[in-house]
Write a protein that holds these residues in place. Structure first.
Motif, PDB file in Angstrom:
ATOM      1  N   PHE A  31      64.032  75.692  34.419  1.00  0.00           N
ATOM      2  CA  PHE A  31      64.062  76.099  35.817  1.00  0.00           C
ATOM      3  C   PHE A  31      64.054  77.627  35.923  1.00  0.00           C
ATOM      4  CE2 PHE A  31      66.340  77.449  39.612  1.00  0.00           C
ATOM      5  CZ  PHE A  31      65.678  76.758  40.610  1.00  0.00           C
ATOM      6  N   THR A  32      64.913  78.278  35.160  1.00  0.00           N
ATOM      7  CA  THR A  32      65.026  79.734  35.245  1.00  0.00           C
ATOM      8  C   THR A  32      63.814  80.418  34.635  1.00  0.00           C
ATOM      9  OG1 THR A  32      67.417  79.589  35.341  1.00  0.00           O
ATOM     10  CG2 THR A  32      66.504  81.712  34.696  1.00  0.00           C
ATOM     11  N   GLU A  33      63.221  79.835  33.625  1.00  0.00           N
ATOM     12  CA  GLU A  33      61.971  80.386  33.080  1.00  0.00           C
ATOM     13  C   GLU A  33      60.887  80.374  34.157  1.00  0.00           C
ATOM     14  OE1 GLU A  33      58.663  79.016  29.857  1.00  0.00           O
ATOM     15  OE2 GLU A  33      60.745  78.938  29.195  1.00  0.00           O
ATOM     16  N   ALA A  34      60.779  79.265  34.888  1.00  0.00           N
ATOM     17  CA  ALA A  34      59.804  79.190  35.986  1.00  0.00           C
ATOM     18  C   ALA A  34      60.172  80.179  37.089  1.00  0.00           C
ATOM     19  CB  ALA A  34      59.743  77.764  36.534  1.00  0.00           C
ATOM     20  N   PHE A  35      61.451  80.297  37.398  1.00  0.00           N
ATOM     21  CA  PHE A  35      61.929  81.240  38.412  1.00  0.00           C
ATOM     22  C   PHE A  35      61.499  82.657  38.047  1.00  0.00           C
ATOM     23  CE2 PHE A  35      64.949  83.809  40.713  1.00  0.00           C
ATOM     24  CZ  PHE A  35      65.303  83.076  41.830  1.00  0.00           C
ATOM     25  N   SER A  83      64.438  89.823  37.438  1.00  0.00           N
ATOM     26  CA  SER A  83      64.673  88.641  36.606  1.00  0.00           C
ATOM     27  C   SER A  83      66.094  88.132  36.798  1.00  0.00           C
ATOM     28  CB  SER A  83      64.437  88.959  35.129  1.00  0.00           C
ATOM     29  OG  SER A  83      65.348  89.948  34.685  1.00  0.00           O
ATOM     30  N   THR A  84      66.267  86.890  36.386  1.00  0.00           N
ATOM     31  CA  THR A  84      67.567  86.224  36.446  1.00  0.00           C
ATOM     32  C   THR A  84      67.938  85.801  35.033  1.00  0.00           C
ATOM     33  OG1 THR A  84      67.223  85.477  38.712  1.00  0.00           O
ATOM     34  CG2 THR A  84      68.774  84.210  37.381  1.00  0.00           C
ATOM     35  N   HIS A  85      69.219  85.979  34.684  1.00  0.00           N
ATOM     36  CA  HIS A  85      69.688  85.650  33.337  1.00  0.00           C
ATOM     37  C   HIS A  85      70.983  84.855  33.417  1.00  0.00           C
ATOM     38  CE1 HIS A  85      66.871  88.487  31.483  1.00  0.00           C
ATOM     39  NE2 HIS A  85      67.104  89.216  32.559  1.00  0.00           N
ATOM     40  N   TYR A  86      71.092  83.813  32.588  1.00  0.00           N
ATOM     41  CA  TYR A  86      72.355  83.092  32.491  1.00  0.00           C
ATOM     42  C   TYR A  86      73.341  83.925  31.694  1.00  0.00           C
ATOM     43  CZ  TYR A  86      70.064  78.858  34.133  1.00  0.00           C
ATOM     44  OH  TYR A  86      69.388  77.942  34.876  1.00  0.00           O
ATOM     45  N   GLU A  87      74.531  84.029  32.208  1.00  0.00           N
ATOM     46  CA  GLU A  87      75.636  84.626  31.467  1.00  0.00           C
ATOM     47  C   GLU A  87      76.428  83.509  30.788  1.00  0.00           C
ATOM     48  OE1 GLU A  87      75.627  87.879  31.167  1.00  0.00           O
ATOM     49  OE2 GLU A  87      73.990  88.041  32.623  1.00  0.00           O
ATOM     50  N   SER A  88      76.493  82.353  31.461  1.00  0.00           N
ATOM     51  CA  SER A  88      77.121  81.173  30.860  1.00  0.00           C
ATOM     52  C   SER A  88      76.670  79.925  31.609  1.00  0.00           C
ATOM     53  CB  SER A  88      78.645  81.280  30.874  1.00  0.00           C
ATOM     54  OG  SER A  88      79.135  81.242  32.192  1.00  0.00           O
ATOM     55  N   LYS A  89      76.717  78.815  30.897  1.00  0.00           N
ATOM     56  CA  LYS A  89      76.450  77.485  31.462  1.00  0.00           C
ATOM     57  C   LYS A  89      77.509  76.571  30.852  1.00  0.00           C
ATOM     58  CE  LYS A  89      72.358  77.573  29.717  1.00  0.00           C
ATOM     59  NZ  LYS A  89      71.100  77.090  29.177  1.00  0.00           N
ATOM     60  N   ALA A  90      78.631  76.428  31.524  1.00  0.00           N
ATOM     61  CA  ALA A  90      79.751  75.663  30.979  1.00  0.00           C
ATOM     62  C   ALA A  90      79.732  74.239  31.527  1.00  0.00           C
ATOM     63  CB  ALA A  90      81.066  76.343  31.331  1.00  0.00           C
ATOM     64  N   PRO A  91      79.586  73.238  30.647  1.00  0.00           N
ATOM     65  CA  PRO A  91      79.658  71.853  31.130  1.00  0.00           C
ATOM     66  C   PRO A  91      81.108  71.529  31.490  1.00  0.00           C
ATOM     67  CG  PRO A  91      79.443  71.898  28.736  1.00  0.00           C
ATOM     68  CD  PRO A  91      79.366  73.316  29.214  1.00  0.00           C
ATOM     69  N   THR A 106      73.110  86.249  36.499  1.00  0.00           N
ATOM     70  CA  THR A 106      72.962  87.554  37.130  1.00  0.00           C
ATOM     71  C   THR A 106      71.515  87.745  37.539  1.00  0.00           C
ATOM     72  OG1 THR A 106      72.636  88.583  34.958  1.00  0.00           O
ATOM     73  CG2 THR A 106      74.858  88.665  35.890  1.00  0.00           C
ATOM     74  N   ARG A 107      71.358  88.458  38.625  1.00  0.00           N
ATOM     75  CA  ARG A 107      70.032  88.911  39.040  1.00  0.00           C
ATOM     76  C   ARG A 107      69.959  90.379  38.641  1.00  0.00           C
ATOM     77  NH1 ARG A 107      69.497  85.445  44.495  1.00  0.00           N
ATOM     78  NH2 ARG A 107      68.970  83.527  43.413  1.00  0.00           N
ATOM     79  N   ARG A 108      68.832  90.753  38.003  1.00  0.00           N
ATOM     80  CA  ARG A 108      68.716  92.087  37.429  1.00  0.00           C
ATOM     81  C   ARG A 108      67.439  92.789  37.882  1.00  0.00           C
ATOM     82  NH1 ARG A 108      72.504  93.163  33.566  1.00  0.00           N
ATOM     83  NH2 ARG A 108      73.815  91.384  33.063  1.00  0.00           N
ATOM     84  N   SER A 109      67.495  94.110  37.867  1.00  0.00           N
ATOM     85  CA  SER A 109      66.330  94.936  38.188  1.00  0.00           C
ATOM     86  C   SER A 109      65.435  95.036  36.965  1.00  0.00           C
ATOM     87  CB  SER A 109      66.784  96.339  38.605  1.00  0.00           C
ATOM     88  OG  SER A 109      67.293  97.037  37.472  1.00  0.00           O
ATOM     89  N   ASN A 110      64.294  95.680  37.116  1.00  0.00           N
ATOM     90  CA  ASN A 110      63.387  95.830  35.968  1.00  0.00           C
ATOM     91  C   ASN A 110      63.937  96.777  34.905  1.00  0.00           C
ATOM     92  OD1 ASN A 110      62.978  98.233  37.248  1.00  0.00           O
ATOM     93  ND2 ASN A 110      60.821  97.880  37.721  1.00  0.00           N
ATOM     94  N   THR A 111      65.006  97.513  35.216  1.00  0.00           N
ATOM     95  CA  THR A 111      65.664  98.349  34.200  1.00  0.00           C
ATOM     96  C   THR A 111      66.850  97.634  33.564  1.00  0.00           C
ATOM     97  OG1 THR A 111      67.154  99.376  35.808  1.00  0.00           O
ATOM     98  CG2 THR A 111      65.012 100.481  35.412  1.00  0.00           C
TER      99      THR A 111
END
Length: 138
Positions: A31-35, A83-91, A106-111
């Motif tokens: 999902f996040t790769e497509a995002f 871009s968006t990055h997972y910091e954690s995915k806790a089940p 987190t949502r991040r800038s191009n830097t």
């Protein structure tokens, strides 16, 4: 009423199946790769429908794909997002066909600057042999 009682009476032995968690987690990654690729159809491919989103006391229900606004990514990019990055995915709740994740991203800038941090509950369900996100709570 008996169908409701049957629905809520299903139990699990409490054991966490790491393979199940990994399969469900892979759905979130796709999902996040497509995002991050600006691919709305690719995002929809990782959702189960009907798809539920909860925000505060509001509920949004999508019965089918193609519900994102056509300018979704333009709006997001206007905030500086790249871009968006997972910091954690806790089940936090796991069964053979459903995993509740406490997702921090987190949502991040191009830097690489962190623009925002989000902690949400996402529920991933396996239906007809396919993992998909059924609910996102924001």
């Amino acid at each position: 009423m008996s169908s409701f009682l049957s629905f809520v009476s299903k139990t699990s032995d409490g054991a966490v199946d790491r393979d199940v968690v990994e399969e469900a987690s892979s759905c979130l990654d796709r999902f996040t790769e497509a995002f991050n690729s600006l691919d709305l159809a690719g995002m929809d491919a990782q959702l189960h429908f009907p798809h539920v989103m909860l925000s505060e006391s509001e509920t949004l229900l999508w019965d089918a794909p193609d519900q994102h606004p056509s300018d979704f990514f333009q709006r997001l990019q206007s905030t500086g997002w790249a871009s968006t990055h997972y910091e954690s995915k806790a089940p936090v709740l796991v069964s053979q066909n459903k995993v509740h994740f406490l997702v921090t991203y987190t949502r991040r800038s191009n830097t690489g600057e962190e623009l925002s941090r989000h902690i949400n509950l996402w529920i991933v369900v396996k239906k007809n042999g396919i993992w998909g996100i059924s609910l996102r709570s924001y």
